[in-house]
Design a protein around this motif. Structure first.
Motif, PDB file in Angstrom:
ATOM      1  N   ASN A 127      21.506  56.194  35.999  1.00 51.72           N
ATOM      2  CA  ASN A 127      21.099  57.542  36.389  1.00 51.72           C
ATOM      3  C   ASN A 127      19.691  57.528  36.967  1.00 51.72           C
ATOM      4  O   ASN A 127      18.742  57.103  36.308  1.00 51.72           O
ATOM      5  N   HIS A 153      25.303  55.179  33.306  1.00 51.11           N
ATOM      6  CA  HIS A 153      26.306  56.245  33.448  1.00 51.11           C
ATOM      7  C   HIS A 153      27.524  55.926  32.592  1.00 51.11           C
ATOM      8  O   HIS A 153      27.888  56.683  31.693  1.00 51.11           O
ATOM      9  N   THR A 180      28.609  54.732  27.294  1.00 53.79           N
ATOM     10  CA  THR A 180      28.622  55.863  28.216  1.00 53.79           C
ATOM     11  C   THR A 180      27.391  56.729  27.985  1.00 53.79           C
ATOM     12  O   THR A 180      27.026  57.012  26.833  1.00 53.79           O
ATOM     13  N   THR A 181      26.717  57.096  29.077  1.00 54.27           N
ATOM     14  CA  THR A 181      25.448  57.821  29.025  1.00 54.27           C
ATOM     15  C   THR A 181      24.546  57.183  27.962  1.00 54.27           C
ATOM     16  O   THR A 181      24.046  57.845  27.067  1.00 54.27           O
ATOM     17  N   ASP A 221      21.967  61.547  39.035  1.00 54.54           N
ATOM     18  CA  ASP A 221      22.772  61.892  37.865  1.00 54.54           C
ATOM     19  C   ASP A 221      23.871  62.875  38.255  1.00 54.54           C
ATOM     20  O   ASP A 221      23.608  63.908  38.890  1.00 54.54           O
ATOM     21  N   PHE A 222      25.092  62.587  37.847  1.00 58.41           N
ATOM     22  CA  PHE A 222      26.221  63.444  38.220  1.00 58.41           C
ATOM     23  C   PHE A 222      26.094  64.854  37.641  1.00 58.41           C
ATOM     24  O   PHE A 222      26.514  65.833  38.264  1.00 58.41           O
ATOM     25  N   HIS A 223      25.533  64.965  36.440  1.00 56.45           N
ATOM     26  CA  HIS A 223      25.472  66.297  35.820  1.00 56.45           C
ATOM     27  C   HIS A 223      24.458  67.209  36.518  1.00 56.45           C
ATOM     28  O   HIS A 223      24.424  68.408  36.254  1.00 56.45           O
ATOM     29  N   MET A 224      23.658  66.652  37.433  1.00 51.71           N
ATOM     30  CA  MET A 224      22.706  67.469  38.186  1.00 51.71           C
ATOM     31  C   MET A 224      23.364  68.119  39.405  1.00 51.71           C
ATOM     32  O   MET A 224      22.759  68.955  40.068  1.00 51.71           O
ATOM     33  N   LYS A 225      24.604  67.715  39.713  1.00 51.20           N
ATOM     34  CA  LYS A 225      25.252  68.211  40.923  1.00 51.20           C
ATOM     35  C   LYS A 225      26.015  69.501  40.649  1.00 51.20           C
ATOM     36  O   LYS A 225      26.478  69.745  39.539  1.00 51.20           O
ATOM     37  N   ASP A 226      26.168  70.308  41.703  1.00 49.54           N
ATOM     38  CA  ASP A 226      26.874  71.581  41.605  1.00 49.54           C
ATOM     39  C   ASP A 226      28.378  71.323  41.653  1.00 49.54           C
ATOM     40  O   ASP A 226      28.885  70.718  42.589  1.00 49.54           O
ATOM     41  N   TRP A 227      29.095  71.790  40.635  1.00 50.07           N
ATOM     42  CA  TRP A 227      30.539  71.572  40.550  1.00 50.07           C
ATOM     43  C   TRP A 227      31.290  72.517  41.483  1.00 50.07           C
ATOM     44  O   TRP A 227      32.350  72.170  42.015  1.00 50.07           O
TER      45      TRP A 227
END
Length: 368
Positions: free
Chosen positions: A156, A164, A186-187, A265-271
């Motif tokens: 990340n 990740h 994971t994480t 980081d994937f969780h920072m992206k807009d779903w």
């Protein structure tokens, strides 16, 4: 630098871990797909150029530029092209998504019968790259008893010591990618300890991945010969579908610890974005190709998603899901142009819903 008891300083440089050389050392061609991330792509080219003397097995770099803000427009491009010399092949083409960009590089390498390349290393344009990645992945692939897909790990970017996932797979019939395989970290903080065992987080097990993201993924020539090219998915699930198709031809995927890149980081992206359409449509196609495709289960999964979006007043996202299902039902013809029209259409559909538009926090009326 190391300091001895006598106060002297010793410098250790150019440390390498080695294994016996294989009978044939096979070179690697790097393929970078980029679209309007000119600065990020240029930085990675500069990183490779700065270390090109140690990258003996790096034979060629293909850049498939699909944007309007071109990499070649940057001030540093002329110098990096000079540094990389005939190793760099810069290709401009229409925006065919990640799948189209990576496939172009794969075609340039494997589409010619007289090619000397043996491995193709896919790499995202916006990663933070350590050039040693090319050495490690190439060496591992060349020492494998049989051809395998070798994936690099993702760390990340905003939490640089955080892995990740060690190795992942997809629950195909429920459309769930990114599931950690058993015993996978994971994480995980790679400098920390496991909260349950209180032992350091180490990747000591060999893990068989279902697939590996194409932020860094090496595909040997034999895999391409047997499996063919990636599906024209435009965006998302192309990496998973290809690995599952390759596995059906006898080529597993291994995610290699110690070889990886730093990615946002994937969780920072807009779903709730237009690319959610491709995520949904392509996941259903992959499930149809490589899973039992239990329609009762799949229908419940999609209905549950739709109800959740409606209750959350995410009407644009609801329309996105419906469009994805409708286009899947249209059949393979929807893939003919590589997703260009689908991208335009889903953006037009979503534009009708005000909650899909992003606003600056300072522009919200009535809030200081």
């Amino acid at each position: 630098d190391l300091e001895t008891e006598g106060g002297q300083t010793l410098r250790v440089e150019q440390v390498r871990w080695t294994v016996e050389a294989p009978e044939k050392i096979r070179p690697t061609a790097v393929t970078i797909c980029t679209m309007n991330r000119a600065d990020d792509c240029l930085k990675n080219l500069q990183a490779l150029a700065a270390d090109v003397s140690s990258l003996e097995t790096l034979d060629t770099i293909y850049v498939a530029d699909q944007g309007t803000d071109l990499v070649e427009s940057r001030d540093g491009f002329e110098q990096v092209a000079k540094d990389l010399a005939d190793k760099l092949h810069y290709i401009k083409q229409p925006n065919l998504g990640g799948a189209g960009g990576f496939t172009r590089g794969l075609y340039e390498v494997a589409g010619h019968t007289a090619t000397e390349h043996a491995n193709v290393l896919f790499m995202d344009d916006d990663v933070l790259l350590e050039p040693d990645l090319v050495i490690r992945m190439t060496a591992f692939s060349n020492r494998a008893a049989n051809p395998i897909i070798v994936g690099g790990q993702m760390l990340n970017l905003f939490h640089p010591n955080q892995l990740h996932v060690g190795a992942e797979y997809a629950r195909l019939n429920t459309l769930e990618p990114g599931q950690p395989v058993e015993h996978s970290l994971t994480t995980a903080d790679l400098l920390g300890v496991d909260e349950e065992t209180l032992k350091p987080n180490r990747q000591e097990r060999r893990l068989d991945a279902g697939y590996n993201g194409w932020w860094s993924c090496l595909i040997p020539y034999e895999v391409v010969q047997a499996t063919g090219y990636p599906m024209p998915f435009f965006f998302q699930w192309d990496d998973a579908e290809y690995s599952y198709r390759a596995r059906a031809h006898g080529f597993p995927t291994v995610t290699l610890p110690g070889a990886g890149v730093w990615h946002a980081d994937f969780h920072m992206k807009d779903w709730d974005e237009w690319h959610r359409y491709f995520n949904l449509r392509n996941s259903i196609i992959t499930a149809a190709l490589h899973s039992p495709f239990n329609l009762n289960l799949l229908s419940r999964v999609l209905l549950a998603q739709l109800v959740r979006y409606l209750l959350g007043m995410q009407y644009g996202l609801s329309a996105t899901l419906i469009k994805a299902v409708e286009d899947f039902l249209e059949g393979p013809e929807v893939l003919r142009d590589g997703g260009v029209e689908a991208m335009k259409e889903i953006r037009r559909i979503r534009d009708q819903y005000p909650e899909t538009k992003r606003h600056k926090a300072t522009d919200v009326p009535g809030i200081a």
